[in-house]
Design an enzyme around this catalytic site. Structure first.
Site, PDB file in Angstrom:
ATOM      1  N   SER A 136      54.773  49.848  48.061  1.00  0.00           N
ATOM      2  CA  SER A 136      55.012  50.631  46.836  1.00  0.00           C
ATOM      3  C   SER A 136      55.072  52.103  47.205  1.00  0.00           C
ATOM      4  O   SER A 136      54.512  52.519  48.234  1.00  0.00           O
ATOM      5  CB  SER A 136      53.851  50.420  45.862  1.00  0.00           C
ATOM      6  OG  SER A 136      53.987  51.246  44.733  1.00  0.00           O
ATOM      7  N   TYR A 155      44.669  49.630  43.534  1.00  0.00           N
ATOM      8  CA  TYR A 155      46.080  49.308  43.823  1.00  0.00           C
ATOM      9  C   TYR A 155      46.616  50.235  44.915  1.00  0.00           C
ATOM     10  O   TYR A 155      47.240  49.786  45.882  1.00  0.00           O
ATOM     11  CB  TYR A 155      46.897  49.451  42.535  1.00  0.00           C
ATOM     12  CG  TYR A 155      48.346  49.051  42.673  1.00  0.00           C
ATOM     13  CD1 TYR A 155      48.716  47.715  42.757  1.00  0.00           C
ATOM     14  CD2 TYR A 155      49.355  50.010  42.720  1.00  0.00           C
ATOM     15  CE1 TYR A 155      50.052  47.342  42.877  1.00  0.00           C
ATOM     16  CE2 TYR A 155      50.690  49.647  42.841  1.00  0.00           C
ATOM     17  CZ  TYR A 155      51.034  48.312  42.920  1.00  0.00           C
ATOM     18  OH  TYR A 155      52.356  47.950  43.048  1.00  0.00           O
TER      19      TYR A 155
HETATM   20  N1  LIG Z   1      57.368  46.737  39.266  1.00  0.00           N
HETATM   21  C1  LIG Z   1      57.023  47.874  39.852  1.00  0.00           C
HETATM   22  O1  LIG Z   1      57.110  48.978  39.274  1.00  0.00           O
HETATM   23  C2  LIG Z   1      56.534  47.860  41.279  1.00  0.00           C
HETATM   24  C3  LIG Z   1      56.473  49.082  41.956  1.00  0.00           C
HETATM   25  C4  LIG Z   1      56.013  49.099  43.264  1.00  0.00           C
HETATM   26  C5  LIG Z   1      55.647  47.917  43.879  1.00  0.00           C
HETATM   27  N2  LIG Z   1      55.715  46.750  43.207  1.00  0.00           N
HETATM   28  C6  LIG Z   1      55.290  45.529  43.900  1.00  0.00           C
HETATM   29  O2  LIG Z   1      56.308  44.556  43.824  1.00  0.00           O
HETATM   30  C7  LIG Z   1      55.727  43.265  43.916  1.00  0.00           C
HETATM   31  C8  LIG Z   1      56.270  42.388  42.810  1.00  0.00           C
HETATM   32  O3  LIG Z   1      55.842  42.911  41.560  1.00  0.00           O
HETATM   33  P1  LIG Z   1      56.674  42.741  40.216  1.00  0.00           P
HETATM   34  O4  LIG Z   1      56.744  44.077  39.586  1.00  0.00           O
HETATM   35  O5  LIG Z   1      57.930  41.981  40.458  1.00  0.00           O
HETATM   36  O6  LIG Z   1      55.622  41.910  39.345  1.00  0.00           O
HETATM   37  P2  LIG Z   1      55.734  40.516  38.581  1.00  0.00           P
HETATM   38  O7  LIG Z   1      56.998  40.415  37.832  1.00  0.00           O
HETATM   39  O8  LIG Z   1      54.449  40.369  37.829  1.00  0.00           O
HETATM   40  O9  LIG Z   1      55.722  39.470  39.768  1.00  0.00           O
HETATM   41  C9  LIG Z   1      54.569  39.251  40.541  1.00  0.00           C
HETATM   42  C10 LIG Z   1      54.724  37.932  41.255  1.00  0.00           C
HETATM   43  O10 LIG Z   1      53.571  37.712  42.082  1.00  0.00           O
HETATM   44  C11 LIG Z   1      53.131  36.382  41.860  1.00  0.00           C
HETATM   45  N3  LIG Z   1      51.708  36.256  42.135  1.00  0.00           N
HETATM   46  C12 LIG Z   1      50.693  36.933  41.541  1.00  0.00           C
HETATM   47  N4  LIG Z   1      49.528  36.521  42.049  1.00  0.00           N
HETATM   48  C13 LIG Z   1      49.809  35.563  42.967  1.00  0.00           C
HETATM   49  C14 LIG Z   1      49.024  34.741  43.819  1.00  0.00           C
HETATM   50  N5  LIG Z   1      47.698  34.814  43.818  1.00  0.00           N
HETATM   51  N6  LIG Z   1      49.648  33.875  44.639  1.00  0.00           N
HETATM   52  C15 LIG Z   1      50.990  33.783  44.643  1.00  0.00           C
HETATM   53  N7  LIG Z   1      51.800  34.528  43.859  1.00  0.00           N
HETATM   54  C16 LIG Z   1      51.201  35.402  43.034  1.00  0.00           C
HETATM   55  C17 LIG Z   1      53.478  36.099  40.407  1.00  0.00           C
HETATM   56  O11 LIG Z   1      53.658  34.712  40.182  1.00  0.00           O
HETATM   57  P3  LIG Z   1      52.588  33.681  39.590  1.00  0.00           P
HETATM   58  O12 LIG Z   1      51.888  34.381  38.469  1.00  0.00           O
HETATM   59  O13 LIG Z   1      53.456  32.546  39.150  1.00  0.00           O
HETATM   60  O14 LIG Z   1      51.704  33.334  40.733  1.00  0.00           O
HETATM   61  C18 LIG Z   1      54.838  36.773  40.297  1.00  0.00           C
HETATM   62  O15 LIG Z   1      55.846  35.911  40.755  1.00  0.00           O
HETATM   63  C19 LIG Z   1      54.204  43.456  43.878  1.00  0.00           C
HETATM   64  O16 LIG Z   1      53.694  43.416  45.183  1.00  0.00           O
HETATM   65  C20 LIG Z   1      54.066  44.846  43.294  1.00  0.00           C
HETATM   66  O17 LIG Z   1      52.858  45.476  43.683  1.00  0.00           O
HETATM   67  C21 LIG Z   1      56.151  46.682  41.906  1.00  0.00           C
END
Ligand SMILES: NC(=O)c1ccc[n+]([C@@H]2O[C@H](COP(=O)([O-])OP(=O)(O)OC[C@H]3O[C@@H](n4cnc5c(N)ncnc54)[C@H](OP(=O)(O)O)[C@@H]3O)[C@@H](O)[C@H]2O)c1
Length: 258
Positions: A141, A153
């Site tokens: 991130s 985080y």
């Molecule tokens: N969106 C942003 O602004 C942003 C910015 C910077 C970085 N990121 C990073 O991008 C990544 C994806 O985030 P996102 O924004 O796409 O969020 P999201 O839509 O909530 O997706 C998160 C994913 O992680 C899975 N997950 C959560 N806990 C888990 C576990 N214990 N085991 C296996 N899978 C798990 C969830 O699936 P299940 O609930 O089905 O397990 C879901 O598929 C993360 O690492 C986040 O920190 C996001």
């Protein structure tokens, strides 16, 4: 670093049931890879797999070492190889270090965002090395470069950036690049960016999961060590390093009251 054509390769994407992981599984499948899409919610994975013949669902929790080893064993049995591992599963559980209860949130965040990647890299190391050249893409991130956001985080993502850089030097000798992709604000299930979406100015700061997925596929192809998306967020990272006093002064003005 040689380029890697995703066609005919086996890719594993964690956190593929939603957001960036969901878009990445589809983008890699569209680029010709066979994709194992994994997360905890089976029905979401089944739904995703029904959209593309090259996507196979596998339910696993990356905080459970036995489940991650089960995933790696299944990939070995089904495909005999893994060329691409995208460590994307992650979340924010709060943890601003204000009270004792924040310790649990801190541990939970580190266990998922950092140790989840450690578990997956460890479980897939042999499969990746034996199928080299290969790629590991860790989704950290901008919060892993600039310390804004919940401390738990931010700490987990700074640690993930460090892990990625250190492992990158070691693993490249085995023919596997380890890269970091650092998203800024991206509108997803977990991070709907509601506040930013209220204004035209705010909406301009917010990217899409599909845009991040395209960058991840590009990193898979070319093995870039690091990409920031949207790209202009990188200006803040550069400022942090080349003009630290300006960074601290601007950051201090933007910080929240506890
Ligand atoms: N969106 C942003 O602004 C942003 C910015 C910077 C970085 N990121 C990073 O991008 C990544 C994806 O985030 P996102 O924004 O796409 O969020 P999201 O839509 O909530 O997706 C998160 C994913 O992680 C899975 N997950 C959560 N806990 C888990 C576990 N214990 N085991 C296996 N899978 C798990 C969830 O699936 P299940 O609930 O089905 O397990 C879901 O598929 C993360 O690492 C986040 O920190 C996001």
């Amino acid at each position: 670093m040689t380029t890697l054509d995703p066609r005919g390769k086996v890719a594993v994407v964690t956190g593929a049931s939603a957001g960036i992981g969901h878009a990445t599984a589809r983008a890699l499948a569209n680029a010709g890879a066979t994709v194992v899409a994994t997360a905890r919610r089976t029905e979401k994975l089944d739904q995703l797999a029904s959209t593309h013949d090259a996507i196979a669902p596998y339910t696993a929790d990356v905080t459970d070492m036995a489940a991650v080893e089960g995933l790696a064993a299944w990939v070995r049995d089904q495909y005999g190889a893994c060329h691409i591992l995208v460590n994307n599963a992650g979340a924010s559980f709060g943890g601003r270090l204000l009270r004792g209860a924040d310790v649990a949130a801190f541990e939970r965040t580190i266990d998922l965002n950092l140790m989840g990647v450690v578990r997956c890299m460890t479980a897939f190391a042999d499969l990746l090395f034996s199928a080299a050249p290969g790629r590991v893409v860790n989704i950290a991130s901008v919060a892993g470069k600039l310390g804004f956001g919940p401390a738990a985080y931010v700490a987990s993502k700074f640690a993930l950036v460090g892990l990625t850089e250190a492992a990158g030097w070691d693993w490249r000798r085995k023919g596997v690049t380890v890269s970091q992709v650092n998203p800024g604000f991206i509108r997803t299930e977990q991070f709907p960016q509601d506040e930013l979406m209220k204004s035209a100015w705010g909406r301009r700061l917010v990217g899409t999961p599909e845009r991040v997925a395209d960058v991840i596929v590009d990193v898979v192809r070319h093995g870039h060590p690091e990409r920031t998306v949207p790209r202009w967020y990188r200006a803040g990272v550069v400022l942090r390093h080349v003009a630290a006093p300006v960074y601290w002064s601007v950051g201090g003005k933007g910080s929240r009251r506890l």
